[in-house]
Design a protein around this motif. Structure first.
Motif, PDB file in Angstrom:
ATOM      1  N   TYR A  79     -22.943  20.687  -7.217  1.00  0.00           N
ATOM      2  CA  TYR A  79     -21.535  21.159  -7.227  1.00  0.00           C
ATOM      3  C   TYR A  79     -20.393  20.229  -7.173  1.00  0.00           C
ATOM      4  O   TYR A  79     -20.558  19.225  -6.222  1.00  0.00           O
ATOM      5  N   TYR A  80     -19.569  20.159  -7.945  1.00  0.00           N
ATOM      6  CA  TYR A  80     -18.519  19.052  -8.098  1.00  0.00           C
ATOM      7  C   TYR A  80     -17.059  19.509  -8.194  1.00  0.00           C
ATOM      8  O   TYR A  80     -16.928  20.495  -8.677  1.00  0.00           O
ATOM      9  N   ALA A  81     -16.194  18.746  -7.369  1.00  0.00           N
ATOM     10  CA  ALA A  81     -14.881  19.183  -7.365  1.00  0.00           C
ATOM     11  C   ALA A  81     -14.071  17.944  -8.006  1.00  0.00           C
ATOM     12  O   ALA A  81     -14.532  17.047  -7.737  1.00  0.00           O
ATOM     13  N   LYS A  82     -13.170  18.275  -8.672  1.00  0.00           N
ATOM     14  CA  LYS A  82     -12.188  17.539  -9.167  1.00  0.00           C
ATOM     15  C   LYS A  82     -11.004  17.052  -8.493  1.00  0.00           C
ATOM     16  O   LYS A  82     -10.150  17.809  -8.050  1.00  0.00           O
ATOM     17  N   VAL A  83     -10.849  15.962  -7.750  1.00  0.00           N
ATOM     18  CA  VAL A  83      -9.838  15.595  -7.055  1.00  0.00           C
ATOM     19  C   VAL A  83      -8.993  14.459  -7.458  1.00  0.00           C
ATOM     20  O   VAL A  83      -9.549  13.778  -8.576  1.00  0.00           O
ATOM     21  N   TYR A  84      -7.945  13.995  -6.884  1.00  0.00           N
ATOM     22  CA  TYR A  84      -7.037  12.821  -7.212  1.00  0.00           C
ATOM     23  C   TYR A  84      -6.949  12.065  -6.094  1.00  0.00           C
ATOM     24  O   TYR A  84      -6.576  12.471  -5.079  1.00  0.00           O
ATOM     25  N   VAL A  85      -7.324  10.809  -6.374  1.00  0.00           N
ATOM     26  CA  VAL A  85      -7.092   9.828  -5.236  1.00  0.00           C
ATOM     27  C   VAL A  85      -6.080   8.875  -5.557  1.00  0.00           C
ATOM     28  O   VAL A  85      -6.156   7.971  -6.741  1.00  0.00           O
ATOM     29  N   GLY A  86      -5.295   8.403  -4.776  1.00  0.00           N
ATOM     30  CA  GLY A  86      -4.094   7.343  -4.976  1.00  0.00           C
ATOM     31  C   GLY A  86      -2.836   7.906  -5.424  1.00  0.00           C
ATOM     32  O   GLY A  86      -2.699   8.895  -5.826  1.00  0.00           O
ATOM     33  N   THR A  87      -2.030   6.686  -5.791  1.00  0.00           N
ATOM     34  CA  THR A  87      -0.766   7.173  -6.410  1.00  0.00           C
ATOM     35  C   THR A  87      -0.638   6.149  -7.392  1.00  0.00           C
ATOM     36  O   THR A  87      -0.278   4.748  -7.158  1.00  0.00           O
ATOM     37  N   PRO A  88      -0.373   6.443  -8.645  1.00  0.00           N
ATOM     38  CA  PRO A  88      -0.551   7.814  -8.944  1.00  0.00           C
ATOM     39  C   PRO A  88      -2.179   8.201  -9.021  1.00  0.00           C
ATOM     40  O   PRO A  88      -2.911   7.415  -9.038  1.00  0.00           O
ATOM     41  N   GLY A  89      -2.071   9.672  -9.277  1.00  0.00           N
ATOM     42  CA  GLY A  89      -3.445  10.097  -8.875  1.00  0.00           C
ATOM     43  C   GLY A  89      -4.626   9.484  -9.861  1.00  0.00           C
ATOM     44  O   GLY A  89      -4.439   9.569 -10.889  1.00  0.00           O
ATOM     45  N   GLN A  90      -5.664   9.094  -9.390  1.00  0.00           N
ATOM     46  CA  GLN A  90      -6.960   8.830 -10.240  1.00  0.00           C
ATOM     47  C   GLN A  90      -7.865   9.753 -10.249  1.00  0.00           C
ATOM     48  O   GLN A  90      -8.260  10.308  -9.201  1.00  0.00           O
ATOM     49  N   GLU A  91      -8.174  10.492 -11.213  1.00  0.00           N
ATOM     50  CA  GLU A  91      -8.980  11.626 -11.315  1.00  0.00           C
ATOM     51  C   GLU A  91     -10.710  11.364 -10.977  1.00  0.00           C
ATOM     52  O   GLU A  91     -11.052  10.303 -11.551  1.00  0.00           O
ATOM     53  N   ILE A  92     -11.105  11.925  -9.811  1.00  0.00           N
ATOM     54  CA  ILE A  92     -12.427  11.686  -9.430  1.00  0.00           C
ATOM     55  C   ILE A  92     -13.281  12.846  -9.270  1.00  0.00           C
ATOM     56  O   ILE A  92     -12.610  13.679  -8.671  1.00  0.00           O
ATOM     57  N   THR A  93     -14.355  12.930 -10.000  1.00  0.00           N
ATOM     58  CA  THR A  93     -15.193  14.178  -9.511  1.00  0.00           C
ATOM     59  C   THR A  93     -16.114  13.690  -8.679  1.00  0.00           C
ATOM     60  O   THR A  93     -16.851  12.906  -8.433  1.00  0.00           O
ATOM     61  N   MET A  94     -16.229  14.641  -7.487  1.00  0.00           N
ATOM     62  CA  MET A  94     -17.077  14.422  -6.200  1.00  0.00           C
ATOM     63  C   MET A  94     -17.987  15.387  -6.118  1.00  0.00           C
ATOM     64  O   MET A  94     -17.695  16.706  -6.067  1.00  0.00           O
TER      65      MET A  94
END
Ligand code: NAG
Ligand code: NAG
Ligand code: NAG
Ligand code: NAG
Ligand code: NAG
Ligand code: NAG
Ligand code: NAG
Ligand code: NAG
Ligand code: NAG
Ligand code: NAG
Ligand code: NAG
Length: 529
Positions: free
Chosen positions: A62-77
């Protein structure tokens, strides 16, 4: 055979053959689940955050989509209750840039990658400090860094995470376990600690609702629980330290005290073993696809279901015909050793009999159509020799359950899930609340869910399409169209001949079926490489 060596063997087979066919472990079916209405309708500031967990990416996990950094980089974890470090696949990770690494992993490449150079809030915490090892023997390593991370609308500032440059798989992982189990001696506040410390939620607690196997997604709710998502009372169980006998709480283990199979003809077969009578620690791990039990419990289940073990890969298979002949089969798991405080979760047979091989044969197994059993033996893991007996209950169990993980009070709230729920009734959890309706200084609140499984089952999505494929991965052909670009963990089942099944290819050709099975449980101590 150790599972990790089974994987290596499988991959070796893969590399040596040219004309293989791939079959995915395909759990995706049904419609996306409604995400609206999950935000609390509270007069005060919202202090719970809900995020959709998608399970149709690798078809396992099961994966959650998050944003890392500024500006946000979309990462599915991968959302993992079985480990405690959140880490991102670095843009220069071996698997993402090195064709040899990809080849060794059956053509897999990276999904979303994180590039520190593109973030103005990136900071290096400890170069080379990050190294984690999971129960299947896989490892990821790199630096510890810090950066902002946003999930479900909750913006966390300067979260310490791993920045991996050597990865076993192409996806990032969000470990939401106790920070006592982070993979380094220098303990640090992990994502659950920071959600609380930064005032985003009022308790280090979250609720997991994976939902029906035939739905595309479930939900993680930080800081609250949702009484529309479960049936009957939420039973509160203490978290145990038993399996790893450490000074601190390190994993989400509860007391597993009974297992029975109800057959369609009305007979019940109760598995009685000394372990269950005495209660066995069972870890509730969202990062693990299947459920793993000690042989003393797994073998009687295999007998009852006519399962056959493929000893080469240490995997148990059953005849898919069970889906037809035993339409009402349920496997009931009971927890709690105190008689006045037990809870049972019934898992329908169809969630444990996984028709994922698409009819491909497995050497030596003569069923007309072979299904993977959702319960497997834990004896293949090194850990089961090193530590006391324990069970690892993954997605095949968790989909039938609603689980509240309370890291403040070291408790787990457990109930039968109300599948396909489309409405919400969220109760915020507070670490120190004096008002007992919303948690208290002493534990989870006493709450009751809906009366019975809801019967309407046509969830609608008003949240719009969620794009789930990552564009960040670089280069590298993948092994076949079905796995193209997918960051699957592959356990490969080889077959020499049709073995009573449908004949594929010419005799002597290996037919390789790829199933994505994740096993992201980080053992305490084992993580310290
Ligand atoms: C949940 O919905 C799916 C369709 O999305 C359906 O196939 C399934 O039967 C439903 N489950 C229950 C328990 O009603
Ligand atoms: C940023 O990119 C440069 C090359 O473009 C590289 O040398 C450097 O290591 C990168 N920084 C990080 C933190 O990866
Ligand atoms: C981030 O870095 C990558 C190189 O790794 C580059 O291709 C990309 O355009 C950058 N993105 C932004 C938004 O700067
Ligand atoms: C959180 O960050 C996102 C961008 O990453 C921004 O759009 C949003 O407004 C922020 N929310 C809050 C409450 O600061
Ligand atoms: C990111 O972190 C910085 C501090 O490192 C903070 O000032 C900023 O508000 C954060 N941004 C978001 C979107 O949370
Ligand atoms: C809970 O109590 C502790 C200690 O009394 C305090 O540090 C913390 O801020 C409180 N948390 C909340 C959400 O009130
Ligand atoms: C247990 O937790 C305490 C407090 O967080 C910490 O000081 C101690 O080192 C931990 N012990 C172990 C074995 O991790
Ligand atoms: C299984 O059978 C037992 C005994 O007949 C019954 O009490 C129980 O409710 C059944 N459980 C399910 C999930 O059908
Ligand atoms: C009911 O079905 C189970 C599983 O096939 C079988 O073992 C059992 O003997 C059957 N019981 C009766 C009374 O037919
Ligand atoms: C399975 O259970 C359903 C609902 O209780 C019932 O209607 C059906 O007859 C059962 N099927 C068999 C084969 O017993
Ligand atoms: C996965 O499900 C989401 C909805 O939850 C959908 O938007 C997306 O297209 C699906 N992806 C795949 C690969 O099926």
């Amino acid at each position: 055979m150790k599972l990790s060596s089974a994987i290596s063997l499988a991959l070796a087979l893969w590399a040596s053959k040219s004309a293989q066919q791939h079959v995915q472990f395909d759990l995706k079916q049904g419609l996306p689940i409604d995400k609206t209405g999950l935000r609390p309708r509270l007069a005060q500031r919202a202090t719970t955050y809900a995020e959709t967990l998608i399970n149709n990416i690798t078809d396992a996990g099961y994966y959650a989509k998050v944003y890392v950094g500024t500006p946000g980089q979309e990462i599915t974890m991968l959302f993992d209750t079985g480990s405690s470090d959140t880490w991102v696949v670095g843009y220069r990770a071996d698997l993402c840039i090195n064709p040899t690494s990809q080849q060794l992993r059956a053509g897999l490449t990276c999904m979303d990658v994180y590039n520190p150079n593109n973030s103005t809030t990136y900071k290096l915490v400890r170069r080379g400090g990050f190294a984690i090892k999971y129960i299947d023997g896989s490892t990821a390593s790199g630096d510890y860094i810090s950066d902002n991370l946003s999930i479900g609308g909750a913006n966390i500032t300067s979260l310490q995470i791993g920045y991996a440059i050597r990865v076993p798989r192409g996806f990032s992982i969000m470990g939401v376990g106790f920070s006592a189990n982070v993979a380094t001696r220098q303990k640090y506040p992990n994502i659950i600690d920071q959600l609380y410390t930064q005032g985003l939620v009022s308790s280090k607690a979250y609720s997991l609702y994976l939902n029906d196997q035939r739905a595309d997604s479930g939900t993680i709710l930080f800081g609250g629980l949702d009484t529309d998502k479960f049936i009957g009372p939420l039973t509160v169980l203490p978290i145990l330290k038993a399996a790893f006998t450490t000074a601190n709480y390190t994993s989400f283990e509860v007391s597993f005290s009974g297992l029975s199979l109800n057959f369609t003809n009305g007979t019940t077969s109760k598995i009685t073993t000394p372990e269950l009578t005495a209660s066995l620690p069972a870890i509730l791990d969202s990062g693990t696809t299947l459920s793993y039990l000690p042989d003393s419990i797994a073998l009687p289940i295999y007998d009852a279901l006519g399962a056959v073990v493929d000893t080469v890969h240490n995997l148990a298979f059953v005849d898919c015909d069970l889906l037809r002949s035993e339409p009402n089969l349920t496997i009931t798991f009971t927890f709690g050793s105190d008689n006045s405080n037990t809870v049972s979760v019934a898992v329908p047979g169809r969630d444990m009999i996984l028709d994922v091989l698409d009819g491909y044969p497995v050497a030596g197994i003569a069923f007309a159509r072979i299904c993977l059993l959702g319960i497997q033996s834990i004896s293949g893991f090194e850990a089961s020799e090193t530590f006391n007996n324990f069970a690892l209950l993954g997605g095949t169990f968790l989909r039938s359950a609603y689980v509240v993980y309370d890291l403040d009070h070291n408790e787990i709230g457990l109930a039968q899930a109300n599948l396909n729920s489309t409405i919400s009734n969220i109760i915020e959890l507070k670490a120190n609340a004096s008002d007992s309706s919303s948690g208290s200084g002493t534990g989870l609140p006493k709450v009751t869910g809906v009366r019975a499984q809801q019967t309407t089952s046509n969830p609608t999505s008003t949240s719009g399409p969620r794009t789930s494929s990552g564009g960040g991965g670089s280069g590298g052909g993948s092994g076949g169209s079905e796995t193209s670009g997918l960051p699957t963990v592959t356990v490969t089942v080889g077959a020499q001949n049709a073995a009573g099944g449908r004949a594929i290819g010419t005799p002597g050709d290996d037919v390789l079926a790829v199933m994505a099975i994740t096993l992201c449980f980080a053992l305490v101590g084992a993580a310290l490489l």
